[in-house]
Design a protein around this motif. Structure first.
Motif, PDB file in Angstrom:
ATOM      1  N   ILE A 108     -13.649   5.509  -0.842  1.00 28.90           N
ATOM      2  CA  ILE A 108     -13.214   4.706  -1.986  1.00 28.90           C
ATOM      3  C   ILE A 108     -14.187   4.866  -3.152  1.00 28.90           C
ATOM      4  O   ILE A 108     -13.766   5.067  -4.302  1.00 28.90           O
ATOM      5  N   VAL A 109     -15.475   4.802  -2.879  1.00 31.95           N
ATOM      6  CA  VAL A 109     -16.482   4.981  -3.932  1.00 31.95           C
ATOM      7  C   VAL A 109     -16.318   6.355  -4.585  1.00 31.95           C
ATOM      8  O   VAL A 109     -16.330   6.485  -5.811  1.00 31.95           O
ATOM      9  N   LEU A 116      -9.922   8.468  -9.746  1.00 34.26           N
ATOM     10  CA  LEU A 116      -8.637   8.249  -9.103  1.00 34.26           C
ATOM     11  C   LEU A 116      -8.156   6.820  -9.333  1.00 34.26           C
ATOM     12  O   LEU A 116      -8.961   5.905  -9.504  1.00 34.26           O
ATOM     13  N   GLU A 117      -6.846   6.656  -9.302  1.00 31.68           N
ATOM     14  CA  GLU A 117      -6.242   5.343  -9.445  1.00 31.68           C
ATOM     15  C   GLU A 117      -5.626   4.849  -8.147  1.00 31.68           C
ATOM     16  O   GLU A 117      -5.394   3.659  -7.983  1.00 31.68           O
ATOM     17  N   THR A 136      -7.305  -4.230   5.713  1.00 34.51           N
ATOM     18  CA  THR A 136      -8.495  -5.005   5.334  1.00 34.51           C
ATOM     19  C   THR A 136      -9.104  -4.498   4.025  1.00 34.51           C
ATOM     20  O   THR A 136      -9.830  -5.230   3.364  1.00 34.51           O
ATOM     21  N   PHE A 137      -8.803  -3.259   3.652  1.00 38.93           N
ATOM     22  CA  PHE A 137      -9.285  -2.692   2.389  1.00 38.93           C
ATOM     23  C   PHE A 137      -8.283  -2.905   1.263  1.00 38.93           C
ATOM     24  O   PHE A 137      -8.571  -2.585   0.113  1.00 38.93           O
ATOM     25  N   GLY A 138      -7.102  -3.400   1.603  1.00 39.52           N
ATOM     26  CA  GLY A 138      -6.063  -3.606   0.611  1.00 39.52           C
ATOM     27  C   GLY A 138      -4.961  -2.557   0.628  1.00 39.52           C
ATOM     28  O   GLY A 138      -4.070  -2.579  -0.221  1.00 39.52           O
ATOM     29  N   VAL A 162      -0.921   3.024   0.677  1.00 40.92           N
ATOM     30  CA  VAL A 162      -1.586   3.271  -0.590  1.00 40.92           C
ATOM     31  C   VAL A 162      -2.536   2.124  -0.918  1.00 40.92           C
ATOM     32  O   VAL A 162      -2.273   0.970  -0.579  1.00 40.92           O
ATOM     33  N   LEU A 163      -3.616   2.476  -1.593  1.00 44.49           N
ATOM     34  CA  LEU A 163      -4.565   1.513  -2.139  1.00 44.49           C
ATOM     35  C   LEU A 163      -4.739   1.847  -3.611  1.00 44.49           C
ATOM     36  O   LEU A 163      -5.093   2.975  -3.962  1.00 44.49           O
TER      37      LEU A 163
END
Length: 165
Positions: A108-109, A116-117, A136-138, A162-163
């Motif tokens: 993610i970082v 990225l979106e 848990t990450f969305g 997707v996040l």
């Protein structure tokens, strides 16, 4: 310790991939049998680990690679805002130790650094633990691919997740 893998990690990365194919055969598009027949697998791993369009992160415990995850960037300008998480795997020896969480956080970082979106991934639909983990990450499920994988005569659906970052 989480670090971006490079060509010097190719052999341990390949060994971990083989473990994943053997341990969780329906979780990957590749099979163990196909993988061990591959010509020059270490060279292929080196190519992936030096690619400008992907970032592979590894989790090391006491110097041993125990997990990995890859962020694949799109090659197309119109899709450059999206990345895919591929090859996520944590060895059974390191599960429940937070390794997977640290790998996804690293991806993610990196995704944010790359501008990225959204991050996408696919998970076998009956893998409730993995789906709950990603939630848990969305991550949210936005679709289901029916019969996405056929392994040993049995079909498996995959949740497309997707996040938005």
């Amino acid at each position: 310790m989480i670090k971006q893998l490079d060509v010097s990690d190719a052999t341990v990365y390949w060994d971990l991939r083989l473990e994943g194919f053997k341990t969780n055969p329906k979780a990957f598009a590749n099979t163990y049998e196909e993988a061990i027949k591959r010509e020059n697998p270490i060279d292929t791993a080196k190519k992936q680990l030096s690619s400008k369009s992907s970032y592979t992160f590894g989790a090391f415990i006491n110097g041993e690679l125990m997990g990995s995850a890859t962020l694949m960037l799109s090659q197309y300008k119109k899709m450059a805002h999206k990345g895919d998480i591929l090859g996520m795997y944590v060895s059974p020896k390191a599960r429940k130790a937070g390794v997977g969480k640290k790998l996804v956080e690293a991806v993610i970082v990196q995704g944010k650094k790359c501008g990225l979106e959204q991050l996408r991934l696919m998970v076998v639909s009956d893998n409730e633990a993995a789906k709950a983990f990603y939630k848990t990450f969305g991550f949210e499920t936005y679709g289901i691919e029916k019969n996405a994988i056929k392994y040993e005569g049995e079909y498996f659906d995959e949740d497309l997740m997707v996040l938005f970052i």
